[in-house]
Design an enzyme around this catalytic site. Structure first.
Site, short mmCIF file in Angstrom:
data_model
loop_
_atom_site.label_atom_id
_atom_site.label_comp_id
_atom_site.label_asym_id
_atom_site.label_seq_id
_atom_site.Cartn_x
_atom_site.Cartn_y
_atom_site.Cartn_z
N PHE A 141 0.85 -1.19 0.00
CA PHE A 141 0.00 0.00 0.00
C PHE A 141 0.88 1.23 0.00
O PHE A 141 1.75 1.39 0.87
CB PHE A 141 -0.92 0.02 1.23
CG PHE A 141 -1.86 1.19 1.20
CD1 PHE A 141 -2.99 1.18 0.40
CD2 PHE A 141 -1.59 2.34 1.95
CE1 PHE A 141 -3.86 2.27 0.35
CE2 PHE A 141 -2.44 3.43 1.90
CZ PHE A 141 -3.58 3.40 1.10
N ASP A 226 9.17 2.65 1.61
CA ASP A 226 7.99 3.40 2.02
C ASP A 226 7.85 3.24 3.53
O ASP A 226 7.41 2.20 4.03
CB ASP A 226 6.75 2.86 1.29
CG ASP A 226 5.48 3.59 1.72
OD1 ASP A 226 5.50 4.29 2.75
OD2 ASP A 226 4.46 3.44 1.01
N LYS A 255 2.49 10.17 8.03
CA LYS A 255 1.80 9.72 9.25
C LYS A 255 2.39 10.31 10.54
O LYS A 255 2.12 11.46 10.85
CB LYS A 255 1.73 8.19 9.28
CG LYS A 255 0.79 7.63 8.21
CD LYS A 255 0.24 6.25 8.52
CE LYS A 255 -0.94 5.90 7.64
NZ LYS A 255 -0.63 5.10 6.48
#
Ligand SMILES: *Cc1c(COP(=O)(O)O)cnc(C)c1O
Length: 406
Positions: A141, A226, A255
């Site tokens: 993702f 990532d 995040k």
């Protein structure tokens, strides 16, 4: 002082919001540390952490101070000008990591978008247009823009929006032989989540990341990590690459970086960064002073030996209790993850029923997440108090008991 606000309820969501989310029945209105209160004044313990975002819980004094001081100083100037918080943040990230250059944006997807564009640009400049292929992993993702859903490759996110970005292939995660078979002189980048977050909290094997590094070097491909979910202390190291001892060429962060204020960053070396020359890429909000001031404060608290050691200790506290709950209830077969990114893998009888567990937990006053259909995910504040861990897991245990005993 405060202006009278019109009352709103969960039902309003279905009337005025695009229906792409399905939020819980209650609306959180206030938070402090690892506790949240809803509209009715009910208190919940937050182990969801805004999906691995609220790194220091809710309304951490250092972040409130940084934000309000900056709010009284300068909000936004655009990238026509630089600003002090952005330069300070870049220095902190450069000092703390392999990186020599930072690019700021506003989300994880944007940081990956920048990473993928950089990788293609570098290959284009150095080797020509043939070398543009990106290899990603199955079930990865990377965000929800068209490029990032194409790289993520999960049909549920990428199908039905017309032609995808091409030149992308997917190999099974943690399978070095599969990567070896796919990589070629046309590969410009290999992108890996050091721990697959959204699809089940699956940590990479160290040998896999080491092997990927070697293959990338052999084929002049860039290794992109990532770290949108694994970064900023989540694993007990500032970044997961440091936990694994394998250094990427490009790292993406978001995040937890803003602790709840939107910010993303792409980190890389000087040699690669120079390929994004003036005008090649940009964003209006990227490097916004408010966001960067908050991120500086996040790093100041997280990147200390005490906080990082605390994360490892809290991992053990979660893991041992969760294993106990899993064994007693038969609800899950495995507790996996690193630091404060923890996944409980549901037993066969409960596969696909993770939503029931989330709902039962909420009823007992504890917020947890799912990661795919078969995993309960915990991504709490990195400074969650031990007492809150114990109380939250006691509530979770009650929820599990009610659920499994009918
Ligand atoms: C959440 C996430 C993203 C996307 O971040 P957004 O801020 O939602 O765009 C990308 N990669 C990983 C690994 C993530 O966990």
């Amino acid at each position: 002082m405060s202006v009278e606000q019109a009352p709103v309820q969960r039902a309003d969501f279905d009337q005025v919001m695009v229906p792409n989310y399905s939020p819980a029945a209650f609306i959180p209105v206030r938070g402090e540390g690892s506790r949240v209160w809803d509209q009715s004044g009910r208190e919940l313990i937050d182990f969801a952490g805004g999906i691995a975002v609220n790194a220091l819980g809710h309304c951490h004094p250092a972040l409130v101070k940084a934000l309000t001081e900056q709010a009284n100083t300068l909000w936004h100037v655009s990238n026509v000008f630089t600003n002090e918080p952005a330069l300070r943040l870049a220095h902190k990230l450069v000092d703390a990591t392999f990186a020599e250059r930072a690019f700021f944006c506003n989300s994880g997807a944007e940081s990956n978008e920048a990473a993928f564009k950089l990788a293609r640009r570098v290959a284009h400049d150095r080797f020509g247009p043939e070398k543009h292929e990106i290899i990603a992993t199955v079930n990865s993702f990377h965000g929800r823009t068209l490029f990032t859903v194409s790289v993520g490759g999960q049909p549920k996110y990428s199908d039905g929006f017309g032609p995808k970005i091409t030149g992308i292939s997917h190999v099974p995660y943690n399978d070095l032989e599969a990567l070896k078979a796919q990589i070629s002189d046309k590969t410009c980048a290999v992108v890996i989540e050091p721990i697959q977050g959204e699809s089940g909290v699956v940590p990479a094997d160290k040998a896999y990341l080491e092997g990927a590094r070697k293959l990338c070097d052999e084929y002049n491909a860039l290794l992109i990590f990532d770290e949108v979910q694994t970064g900023v202390g989540r694993t007990g190291s500032l970044y997961a690459y440091q936990h694994y001892g394998v250094t990427p060429d490009i790292l993406t962060s978001a995040k937890s970086l803003g602790g709840g204020f939107p910010i993303g960053a792409m980190l890389t070396t000087t040699d690669l960064a120079k390929h994004l020359a003036v005008g090649t890429h940009g964003t209006t909000y990227g490097g916004n002073p408010l966001a960067c001031a908050v991120a500086c404060a996040v790093l100041d608290v997280v990147n200390t030996p005490e906080t990082l050691a605390g994360i490892k200790a809290k991992h053990e506290r979660f893991k041992s209790r969760l294993e106990q709950i899993g064994q007693q209830s038969g609800l899950f077969t495995q507790v996996r993850g690193v630091g404060l990114l923890i996944g409980c893998v549901l037993s066969d009888a409960w596969k696909g029923k993770v939503k029931d567990i989330l709902n039962a937990a909420e009823k007992e006053g504890v917020m947890v997440l799912q990661a795919g259909p078969d995993v309960v995910r915990f991504a709490p504040s990195l400074v969650v108090e031990d007492a809150d861990i114990d109380e939250g897991l006691a509530r979770f245990e009650r929820a599990v008991a009610k659920l499994t005993q009918g």
